[in-house]
Design a protein around this motif. Structure first.
Motif, PDB file in Angstrom:
ATOM      1  N   PRO A  76       8.991   6.961   9.038  1.00 46.10           N
ATOM      2  CA  PRO A  76       9.682   5.685   9.287  1.00 46.10           C
ATOM      3  C   PRO A  76       9.358   5.039  10.625  1.00 46.10           C
ATOM      4  CG  PRO A  76      11.197   7.534   9.552  1.00 46.10           C
ATOM      5  CD  PRO A  76       9.924   8.098   8.977  1.00 46.10           C
ATOM      6  N   ASP A  77       8.868   5.811  11.576  1.00 47.39           N
ATOM      7  CA  ASP A  77       8.575   5.264  12.898  1.00 47.39           C
ATOM      8  C   ASP A  77       7.127   4.801  13.049  1.00 47.39           C
ATOM      9  OD1 ASP A  77      11.196   5.799  13.709  1.00 47.39           O
ATOM     10  OD2 ASP A  77      10.675   7.858  14.272  1.00 47.39           O
ATOM     11  N   ASP A  78       6.377   4.842  11.982  1.00 44.96           N
ATOM     12  CA  ASP A  78       4.963   4.469  12.021  1.00 44.96           C
ATOM     13  C   ASP A  78       4.790   3.112  11.334  1.00 44.96           C
ATOM     14  OD1 ASP A  78       2.244   4.153  11.819  1.00 44.96           O
ATOM     15  OD2 ASP A  78       1.853   6.131  10.964  1.00 44.96           O
ATOM     16  N   PRO A  79       4.586   2.017  12.102  1.00 50.21           N
ATOM     17  CA  PRO A  79       4.422   0.704  11.470  1.00 50.21           C
ATOM     18  C   PRO A  79       3.267   0.665  10.477  1.00 50.21           C
ATOM     19  CG  PRO A  79       4.742   0.474  13.844  1.00 50.21           C
ATOM     20  CD  PRO A  79       4.530   1.933  13.579  1.00 50.21           C
ATOM     21  N   ALA A  80       2.183   1.375  10.773  1.00 47.53           N
ATOM     22  CA  ALA A  80       1.039   1.392   9.859  1.00 47.53           C
ATOM     23  C   ALA A  80       1.421   2.029   8.538  1.00 47.53           C
ATOM     24  CB  ALA A  80      -0.136   2.136  10.498  1.00 47.53           C
ATOM     25  N   ALA A  81       2.248   3.079   8.583  1.00 45.53           N
ATOM     26  CA  ALA A  81       2.688   3.735   7.347  1.00 45.53           C
ATOM     27  C   ALA A  81       3.514   2.776   6.505  1.00 45.53           C
ATOM     28  CB  ALA A  81       3.478   5.000   7.675  1.00 45.53           C
ATOM     29  N   ARG A  82       4.362   1.963   7.161  1.00 44.98           N
ATOM     30  CA  ARG A  82       5.165   1.001   6.408  1.00 44.98           C
ATOM     31  C   ARG A  82       4.272  -0.038   5.721  1.00 44.98           C
ATOM     32  NH1 ARG A  82       8.404   1.244  11.105  1.00 44.98           N
ATOM     33  NH2 ARG A  82       7.771  -0.856  11.760  1.00 44.98           N
ATOM     34  N   ARG A  83       3.272  -0.524   6.429  1.00 44.68           N
ATOM     35  CA  ARG A  83       2.374  -1.508   5.824  1.00 44.68           C
ATOM     36  C   ARG A  83       1.549  -0.880   4.699  1.00 44.68           C
ATOM     37  NH1 ARG A  83       2.202  -3.409  11.221  1.00 44.68           N
ATOM     38  NH2 ARG A  83       0.379  -2.196  11.774  1.00 44.68           N
ATOM     39  N   LEU A  84       1.124   0.364   4.894  1.00 42.33           N
ATOM     40  CA  LEU A  84       0.365   1.037   3.846  1.00 42.33           C
ATOM     41  C   LEU A  84       1.239   1.257   2.613  1.00 42.33           C
ATOM     42  CD1 LEU A  84      -2.189   2.446   2.848  1.00 42.33           C
ATOM     43  CD2 LEU A  84      -1.422   4.527   4.023  1.00 42.33           C
ATOM     44  N   ALA A  85       2.491   1.636   2.803  1.00 44.58           N
ATOM     45  CA  ALA A  85       3.407   1.825   1.673  1.00 44.58           C
ATOM     46  C   ALA A  85       3.577   0.531   0.896  1.00 44.58           C
ATOM     47  CB  ALA A  85       4.758   2.332   2.173  1.00 44.58           C
ATOM     48  N   ALA A  86       3.730  -0.591   1.619  1.00 45.23           N
ATOM     49  CA  ALA A  86       3.884  -1.883   0.942  1.00 45.23           C
ATOM     50  C   ALA A  86       2.659  -2.206   0.101  1.00 45.23           C
ATOM     51  CB  ALA A  86       4.137  -2.981   1.974  1.00 45.23           C
ATOM     52  N   TYR A  87       1.468  -1.924   0.638  1.00 41.23           N
ATOM     53  CA  TYR A  87       0.240  -2.152  -0.124  1.00 41.23           C
ATOM     54  C   TYR A  87       0.206  -1.271  -1.372  1.00 41.23           C
ATOM     55  CZ  TYR A  87      -4.549  -1.469  -1.653  1.00 41.23           C
ATOM     56  OH  TYR A  87      -5.665  -1.332  -2.441  1.00 41.23           O
ATOM     57  N   CYS A  88       0.533   0.007  -1.213  1.00 44.90           N
ATOM     58  CA  CYS A  88       0.472   0.937  -2.349  1.00 44.90           C
ATOM     59  C   CYS A  88       1.424   0.516  -3.458  1.00 44.90           C
ATOM     60  CB  CYS A  88       0.792   2.356  -1.884  1.00 44.90           C
ATOM     61  SG  CYS A  88      -0.511   3.122  -0.880  1.00 44.90           S
ATOM     62  N   LEU A  89       2.622   0.097  -3.100  1.00 42.61           N
ATOM     63  CA  LEU A  89       3.582  -0.334  -4.112  1.00 42.61           C
ATOM     64  C   LEU A  89       3.107  -1.603  -4.814  1.00 42.61           C
ATOM     65  CD1 LEU A  89       6.912   0.342  -2.194  1.00 42.61           C
ATOM     66  CD2 LEU A  89       5.986   1.655  -4.123  1.00 42.61           C
ATOM     67  N   ARG A  90       2.563  -2.546  -4.048  1.00 40.87           N
ATOM     68  CA  ARG A  90       2.052  -3.775  -4.649  1.00 40.87           C
ATOM     69  C   ARG A  90       0.879  -3.483  -5.575  1.00 40.87           C
ATOM     70  NH1 ARG A  90       0.628  -6.112  -0.332  1.00 40.87           N
ATOM     71  NH2 ARG A  90      -1.641  -6.146  -0.442  1.00 40.87           N
ATOM     72  N   HIS A  91      -0.016  -2.631  -5.114  1.00 42.64           N
ATOM     73  CA  HIS A  91      -1.203  -2.348  -5.921  1.00 42.64           C
ATOM     74  C   HIS A  91      -0.845  -1.518  -7.152  1.00 42.64           C
ATOM     75  CE1 HIS A  91      -5.384  -2.442  -6.702  1.00 42.64           C
ATOM     76  NE2 HIS A  91      -5.597  -1.155  -6.508  1.00 42.64           N
ATOM     77  N   ALA A  92       0.172  -0.679  -7.056  1.00 48.78           N
ATOM     78  CA  ALA A  92       0.615   0.082  -8.230  1.00 48.78           C
ATOM     79  C   ALA A  92       1.039  -0.869  -9.346  1.00 48.78           C
ATOM     80  CB  ALA A  92       1.755   1.022  -7.856  1.00 48.78           C
ATOM     81  N   GLU A  93       1.727  -1.956  -8.985  1.00 48.83           N
ATOM     82  CA  GLU A  93       2.122  -2.929 -10.002  1.00 48.83           C
ATOM     83  C   GLU A  93       0.906  -3.639 -10.592  1.00 48.83           C
ATOM     84  OE1 GLU A  93       5.118  -3.247 -11.413  1.00 48.83           O
ATOM     85  OE2 GLU A  93       5.455  -1.452 -10.181  1.00 48.83           O
ATOM     86  N   GLU A  94      -0.098  -3.892  -9.761  1.00 53.66           N
ATOM     87  CA  GLU A  94      -1.327  -4.521 -10.257  1.00 53.66           C
ATOM     88  C   GLU A  94      -2.083  -3.602 -11.212  1.00 53.66           C
ATOM     89  OE1 GLU A  94      -2.054  -7.083  -6.136  1.00 53.66           O
ATOM     90  OE2 GLU A  94      -3.094  -5.184  -6.483  1.00 53.66           O
ATOM     91  N   GLU A  95      -1.947  -2.304 -11.023  1.00 53.03           N
ATOM     92  CA  GLU A  95      -2.667  -1.329 -11.848  1.00 53.03           C
ATOM     93  C   GLU A  95      -1.881  -0.883 -13.077  1.00 53.03           C
ATOM     94  OE1 GLU A  95      -5.693  -0.065 -11.492  1.00 53.03           O
ATOM     95  OE2 GLU A  95      -6.163  -1.198  -9.682  1.00 53.03           O
ATOM     96  N   ARG A  96      -0.604  -1.238 -13.136  1.00 54.26           N
ATOM     97  CA  ARG A  96       0.260  -0.723 -14.199  1.00 54.26           C
ATOM     98  C   ARG A  96      -0.259  -1.123 -15.583  1.00 54.26           C
ATOM     99  NH1 ARG A  96       4.727   1.786 -13.423  1.00 54.26           N
ATOM    100  NH2 ARG A  96       4.984   0.977 -11.298  1.00 54.26           N
ATOM    101  N   ASP A  97      -0.223  -0.144 -16.493  1.00 57.00           N
ATOM    102  CA  ASP A  97      -0.600  -0.314 -17.905  1.00 57.00           C
ATOM    103  C   ASP A  97      -2.101  -0.474 -18.139  1.00 57.00           C
ATOM    104  OD1 ASP A  97       2.074  -0.134 -18.692  1.00 57.00           O
ATOM    105  OD2 ASP A  97       2.377  -2.295 -18.479  1.00 57.00           O
ATOM    106  N   HIS A  98      -2.928  -0.310 -17.116  1.00 55.44           N
ATOM    107  CA  HIS A  98      -4.367  -0.402 -17.361  1.00 55.44           C
ATOM    108  C   HIS A  98      -4.872   0.766 -18.201  1.00 55.44           C
ATOM    109  CE1 HIS A  98      -5.405  -3.441 -13.938  1.00 55.44           C
ATOM    110  NE2 HIS A  98      -4.299  -3.753 -14.581  1.00 55.44           N
TER     111      HIS A  98
END
Length: 257
Positions: free
Chosen positions: A102-124
């Motif tokens: 939680p104290d790593d800003p880069a980790a927060r941004r990476l998590a946001a990317y992963c969640l967004r991209h997971a939705e883009e990949e869903r059902d492929h």
């Protein structure tokens, strides 16, 4: 994630770093005829991957050669189905691991990317099942061993290195997206119905935008040299395994080694 050998609306631009956050790490090096040139994390990664491109292209050409292509394409679909079905779970696990920092800003941004991209990949993976059905086939009972190694290596890196390593894997898969005319050519050679090529057509259109988004995110993370190395090693390992997978499918019409 797809590669040509395997990704659903064009991704939105990555958010800029929060106010006060570190700027993307870059260094300057002399360039011919100029004083300096900026080397971003994404440019460094592309440079490291450049030597793998000719080998991977040769493996892809062997995979798509005309003789025996109908059967080989079906085996390709079964391998890709097993690989693509791992995409969303990998991204969600990476986001979970980032949330543990939680104290790593880069980790927060990476998590946001992963969640967004997971939705883009869903059902492929479902697209691939539809392609297989149109080709008169079904999913593989067990994954190709190299497919298991491709996805399995990422689980290890997420758990025991850092979730950022997953970016190297994604960069290779989406950096080797199908060409825009590949599906038409394969349909003509194999005689399979158009419905057997949806995944190739979709990824030919989408993966370029996803790759651009990934590189923007990677630079915005301002990765340390150690994290850049983790991403590069993951990418090079993925390129090697993807080449081996295509050669395996090309050499024995899709049978497991």
């Amino acid at each position: 994630m797809n590669a040509t050998a395997t990704a659903a609306a064009v991704a939105a631009p990555a958010p800029l770093p929060a106010a006060g956050a570190a700027a993307p790490e870059a260094r300057t090096v002399p360039a011919a005829g100029t004083a300096t040139a900026t080397v971003t994390a994404s440019l460094a990664l592309r440079t490291k991957l450049a030597p793998t491109a000719p080998v991977l292209r040769a493996a892809t050409a062997a995979l798509w050669r005309p003789d025996g292509l109908r059967e080989r394409y079906v085996h390709y679909l079964t391998a890709m189905h097993r690989l693509v079905r791992a995409s969303v779970p990998l991204l969600l696990r990476a986001a979970e691991r980032c949330a543990a920092e939680p104290d790593d800003p880069a980790a927060r941004r990476l998590a946001a990317y992963c969640l967004r991209h997971a939705e883009e990949e869903r059902d492929h993976d479902a697209w691939l099942l539809d392609d297989l059905a149109a080709a008169g086939a079904g999913p593989a009972a067990v994954p190709h061993p190299i497919v298991a190694e491709l996805a399995g290596a990422q689980y290890y890196r997420i758990e025991h290195e850092h979730p950022v390593a997953l970016l190297g894997y994604i960069a290779v898969l989406e950096g080797n997206a199908p060409g825009p005319r590949l599906a038409d050519r394969l349909a003509e050679v194999t005689g399979l119905p158009d419905g057997a090529f949806r995944t190739l057509r979709e990824h030919a259109e989408l993966d370029g935008g996803h790759l651009d988004d990934l590189y923007r995110v990677f630079d915005a993370l301002a990765p340390s040299p150690a994290r850049q190395t983790a991403v590069a090693v993951s990418a090079l390992h993925t390129a090697n395994l993807l080449t081996r997978l295509f050669l395996s499918l090309a050499e024995d019409n899709g049978g497991h080694p």
